[in-house]
Design a protein around this motif. Structure first.
Motif, short mmCIF file in Angstrom:
data_model
loop_
_atom_site.label_atom_id
_atom_site.label_comp_id
_atom_site.label_asym_id
_atom_site.label_seq_id
_atom_site.Cartn_x
_atom_site.Cartn_y
_atom_site.Cartn_z
N TYR A 459 0.85 -1.19 0.00
CA TYR A 459 0.00 0.00 0.00
C TYR A 459 0.88 1.24 0.00
O TYR A 459 1.92 1.27 0.66
N TYR A 530 -7.52 -1.02 1.88
CA TYR A 530 -6.69 0.18 1.97
C TYR A 530 -6.18 0.31 3.39
O TYR A 530 -6.63 -0.39 4.30
N SER A 544 -9.03 -0.83 -3.82
CA SER A 544 -8.82 0.61 -3.82
C SER A 544 -7.48 0.92 -4.49
O SER A 544 -6.43 0.51 -3.99
N ARG A 580 -3.08 2.98 -0.54
CA ARG A 580 -3.89 2.23 -1.50
C ARG A 580 -2.98 1.40 -2.40
O ARG A 580 -1.76 1.54 -2.41
#
Length: 589
Positions: A459, A530, A544, A580
């Motif tokens: 992420y 996320y 996401s 994300r």
């Protein structure tokens, strides 16, 4: 050029006057100083094949109570330029089933007979013989040690290595290789006095694999009430278990892959172990439908196999998109950390990485500027998934909290609250056999199944995504990003590439169109969730993905797979400090 002469002055005696010289001085460059280096690059693809040449007929009539040897002779010639060598494996393949060693009767299975020693006795048997033509490598199916290869042996029920050689063997027009890469096979049978008349067929399958350390692909048995996921190859890290199916179920969302294989990209699931049925390719979290009870009866489960694509080169500087057919899949390696990603030409005409980026900065990956686009060409910081964004950010090499406080945390610290770690916190190969109690939780427990978090990747905040170190930036930064050189982050909003892809996949999609099209093969988007405030949210239930398009100084647009029935195609915006997932693309033209 005008010539300036020297001059003389008359001066009174006793006076000292400095001498003045006027003239022109030229410095000419060395005409041999220029240097031009002209470089060409040639890529030689790996190519390996095995060719059978039948020199004796494989059909014989054998009377009852009779032994017959030398049934058929096939010479196998090989070619393989894999510099890590190659191997050939043999296995029984009667009835086109891997591992089946029966000699099958043409009408009644009760007359079938198995492989054996192919000598006299009360039970019919058939056997095989493999002989190396030259060279020192003896096919391992033989148990004798005198090198004569004169005896027959049982047909193997599992893949057995019969030939192994280094690379650069040639495939001659006739005969066998002088270096011994050719070998022969022949068969024998003993027919008992009571064996019924008819035609019997036995088969042996040979598979060439490379490099030499690789293993053949192999079918697995199904398990009633389960979708079972198999790694399907050698040197695969991670495990996955049974995804339960109830008798009343008529649909399921597949689990994302928890498997990793060095040098290969993961292109989704396959219903066939050898990828022979291209209509059976499935995305890692695709929705599938079936009839109630289809996979819950005796031995009626569903086996799915990881589909691996071997790397065909590097992501950096790749120019092959324009020559790819729509829907075609390849795999390319990121030079920054050696990770390989599957790449597909999708319905919008562009080539996308169909795996989430899992790049991280280990502080030893400080590659040259040619490999990284952002942060002035410096890799350090650009790739680090631990970089958070806040209003006080001054450098890409620091972590900042998401609550607005000015508390800097240096890269490499173990403060878990603000880390955006690799493979979603704890999902390393060592923990690959564990799963969270809840996909959105970081609490792990031992279980026979996994939710496939390897596919979720890392992420990144928006600032890390687009290589931005400017607080409250509203720039789109399409020319710099976490993507490899030559690749970019998709644009957002209604004119963006996320929106165009979704429209192409879902035939004029709007915000409320089902997201299943983006999760289908070969798009392969997953429910990676996320990160916010140090915690992972919605993992396993929504996806996401950042775009490169800012909405204003604090927010940017992103693609959202809300659930099985909705998708927001890059038109929602959100705070840039949230973590994300990332996909990269290159233009198809």
């Amino acid at each position: 050029m005008k010539k300036v002469p020297f001059c003389s002055l008359l001066v009174p005696a006793g006076l000292v006057v400095p001498t003045i010289l006027a003239g022109a001085f030229l410095t000419l460059p060395n005409t041999n100083a220029d240097d031009v280096v002209d470089q060409i690059n040639i890529t030689v693809p790996e190519s390996c094949t095995v060719e059978p040449v039948v020199s004796h007929e494989h059909t014989k009539t054998v009377q009852n109570n009779q032994y017959y040897s030398g049934i058929g002779t096939t010479t196998f010639k090989t070619y393989c330029n894999d510099n890590n060598g190659y191997a050939i494996y043999a296995v029984g393949y009667s009835n086109d089933e891997v591992g089946n060693t029966l000699m099958k009767h043409n009408s009644s299975s009760s007359y079938d007979f198995n492989t054996g020693t192919a000598t006299s006795g009360d039970t019919s048997n058939w056997a095989m013989q493999l002989s190396a033509i030259s060279g020192t490598y003896a096919p391992t199916i033989h148990s004798d040690t005198n090198g004569a290869f004169s005896s027959y042996h049982v047909v193997p029920s599992e893949y057995t290595k019969v030939v192994s050689f280094a690379s650069n063997t040639d495939l001659p027009a006739t005969g066998v290789n002088a270096d011994g890469s050719g070998f022969t096979s022949t068969y024998a049978a003993w027919i008992s006095a009571t064996q019924p008349a008819g035609t019997y067929i036995g088969k042996v399958r040979y598979q060439l694999v490379h490099p030499m350390t690789e293993m053949p692909l192999y079918p697995q048995t199904t398990e009633a009430g389960c979708i079972r996921y198999y790694p399907n190859g050698g040197n695969v890290e991670g495990t996955m278990g049974c995804q339960p199916i109830a008798a009343s179920d008529t649909s399921a969302t597949l689990l994302a892959s928890n498997f990793s294989r060095a040098g290969y990209g993961f292109a989704g699931w396959s219903k066939t172990y050898d990828y022979s049925d291209s209509t059976g390719f499935l995305g890692p979290q695709e929705d599938i439908t079936f009839t109630a009870g289809q996979y819950t009866g005796s031995n009626n489960g569903l086996s799915l196999y990881a589909r691996w694509i071997k790397s065909a080169g590097n992501l950096q500087g790749w120019t092959g998109c324009s020559t790819m057919a729509s829907g075609a899949v390849t795999a390319l390696t990121d030079q920054r950390d050696g990770e390989t990603y599957a790449v597909a030409k999708l319905a919008d005409g562009n080539c996308w990485m169909i795996e989430n980026i899992r790049l991280e900065n280990t502080n030893s990956d400080n590659a040259t500027g040619a490999l990284a686009q952002g942060y002035g060409g410096q890799f350090a910081g650009l790739a680090d998934p631990e970089i958070a964004w806040t209003n006080n950010i001054t450098t890409a090499n620091s972590l900042y909290s998401t609550d607005g406080a000015d508390d800097t945390i240096n890269i490499g610290t173990s403060n878990a609250r603000y880390r955006f770690p690799r493979y979603n916190n704890l999902n390393t190969p060592a923990n690959a056999s564990n799963r969270p109690q809840n996909p959105s939780s970081n609490t792990f427990t031992t279980d026979s199944t996994t939710v496939g978090m390897y596919s979720y990747g890392n992420y990144y905040t928006w600032s890390a995504t687009i290589a931005d170190t400017t607080a409250y930036s509203s720039d789109n930064h399409n020319t710099t990003s976490i993507c490899p050189t030559g690749w970019r982050i998709p644009t957002g909003n209604t004119s963006g590439e996320f929106y165009a892809l979704n429209t192409s996949v879902n035939s004029g999609a709007t915000d409320t169109t089902a997201s299943k099209g983006l999760r289908m093969y070969p798009n392969n988007f997953v429910y990676s969730g996320y990160v916010g405030g140090g915690s992972v949210y919605s993992r396993g239930s929504s996806g996401s993905y950042w775009s490169s398009t800012a909405s204003y100084s604090l927010s940017a647009y992103y693609l959202s797979l809300l659930d099985s029935s909705n998708v927001n195609p890059g038109t929602n915006d959100s705070y840039k400090y949230l973590g994300r997932s990332i996909r990269c693309l290159v233009s198809g033209t």
